[in-house]
Motif scaffolding. Structure first.
Motif, PDB file in Angstrom:
ATOM      1  N   HIS A 290      23.752   4.689 -84.617  1.00  9.29           N
ATOM      2  CA  HIS A 290      22.339   5.761 -85.215  1.00  9.29           C
ATOM      3  C   HIS A 290      21.648   5.051 -85.725  1.00  9.29           C
ATOM      4  CE1 HIS A 290      25.059   8.927 -84.151  1.00  9.29           C
ATOM      5  NE2 HIS A 290      26.313   7.601 -83.766  1.00  9.29           N
ATOM      6  N   ASP A 291      21.360   3.828 -85.869  1.00  6.41           N
ATOM      7  CA  ASP A 291      20.164   3.639 -85.532  1.00  6.41           C
ATOM      8  C   ASP A 291      19.565   3.451 -87.545  1.00  6.41           C
ATOM      9  OD1 ASP A 291      19.483   1.913 -83.755  1.00  6.41           O
ATOM     10  OD2 ASP A 291      17.950   4.054 -83.368  1.00  6.41           O
ATOM     11  N   LEU A 292      20.851   3.076 -87.894  1.00  9.55           N
ATOM     12  CA  LEU A 292      21.267   3.173 -90.260  1.00  9.55           C
ATOM     13  C   LEU A 292      21.971   1.824 -90.045  1.00  9.55           C
ATOM     14  CD1 LEU A 292      23.664   6.192 -90.225  1.00  9.55           C
ATOM     15  CD2 LEU A 292      21.804   6.590 -90.230  1.00  9.55           C
ATOM     16  N   LEU A 293      21.475   0.981 -89.643  1.00  8.12           N
ATOM     17  CA  LEU A 293      21.644  -0.276 -90.587  1.00  8.12           C
ATOM     18  C   LEU A 293      20.633  -0.027 -90.860  1.00  8.12           C
ATOM     19  CD1 LEU A 293      23.709  -2.644 -87.820  1.00  8.12           C
ATOM     20  CD2 LEU A 293      24.118  -1.449 -89.916  1.00  8.12           C
ATOM     21  N   ALA A 294      19.927  -1.262 -91.551  1.00  6.67           N
ATOM     22  CA  ALA A 294      19.071  -1.389 -93.082  1.00  6.67           C
ATOM     23  C   ALA A 294      19.003  -2.903 -91.942  1.00  6.67           C
ATOM     24  CB  ALA A 294      19.113  -1.365 -94.140  1.00  6.67           C
TER      25      ALA A 294
ATOM     26  N   ARG B  58      27.776  14.411 -85.056  1.00  4.58           N
ATOM     27  CA  ARG B  58      29.540  13.807 -84.443  1.00  4.58           C
ATOM     28  C   ARG B  58      29.611  13.826 -83.112  1.00  4.58           C
ATOM     29  NH1 ARG B  58      32.831  16.203 -89.694  1.00  4.58           N
ATOM     30  NH2 ARG B  58      31.944  15.870 -91.016  1.00  4.58           N
ATOM     31  N   ASP B  59      30.240  11.752 -82.826  1.00  2.00           N
ATOM     32  CA  ASP B  59      30.617  11.940 -81.657  1.00  2.00           C
ATOM     33  C   ASP B  59      31.378  10.382 -81.699  1.00  2.00           C
ATOM     34  OD1 ASP B  59      29.720   9.855 -82.965  1.00  2.00           O
ATOM     35  OD2 ASP B  59      27.751   9.401 -81.330  1.00  2.00           O
ATOM     36  N   THR B  60      31.664  10.110 -80.497  1.00  2.00           N
ATOM     37  CA  THR B  60      33.589   9.573 -80.799  1.00  2.00           C
ATOM     38  C   THR B  60      33.004   8.313 -81.406  1.00  2.00           C
ATOM     39  OG1 THR B  60      33.292   9.792 -78.466  1.00  2.00           O
ATOM     40  CG2 THR B  60      34.360   7.925 -78.822  1.00  2.00           C
ATOM     41  N   ALA B  61      32.404   7.451 -81.864  1.00  4.36           N
ATOM     42  CA  ALA B  61      31.927   6.586 -82.742  1.00  4.36           C
ATOM     43  C   ALA B  61      31.750   6.660 -84.075  1.00  4.36           C
ATOM     44  CB  ALA B  61      30.531   5.673 -82.555  1.00  4.36           C
TER      45      ALA B  61
END
Length: 99
Positions: free
Chosen positions: A75-79, A40-43
């Motif tokens: 986080h490179d999660l967009l498909a 977990r981070d600021t985003a």
């Protein structure tokens, strides 16, 4: 339509890279709650707070969607969009120089 629903879902990669449609602030909130604590981070914090605010009716669901999509992109999660994949494959099938 429920007030927490997104106009368009955010296509997010889950598990072993399978796309899943996040359709509402509730879905996004659940996804963010399941995110590993050590990652977990600021985003993450901003998106989680926005989704919670959308669920309480304090902000629009589309605002939470934008912040969730920004988190997912970071986080490179967009498909990738299905149409983009199909276009790439079609171009590869037509061009003898691309294998």
């Amino acid at each position: 339509m429920k007030p927490d629903m997104f106009r368009e879902p955010v296509s997010n990669l889950v598990g072993l890279g399978f796309p899943a449609a996040v359709r509402s602030a509730t879905d996004a909130y659940r996804h963010l709650c399941e995110w590993p604590v050590r990652s977990r981070d600021t985003a993450h914090a901003v998106a989680l707070k926005a989704c919670g605010a959308a669920l309480r009716g304090e902000i629009e669901a589309e605002t939470a969607r934008g912040l969730f999509a920004a988190f997912a992109e970071k986080h490179d999660l967009l498909a990738p969009e299905t149409s983009a994949i199909a276009a790439t494959r079609l171009r590869r099938d037509r061009d003898p120089h691309i294998r």
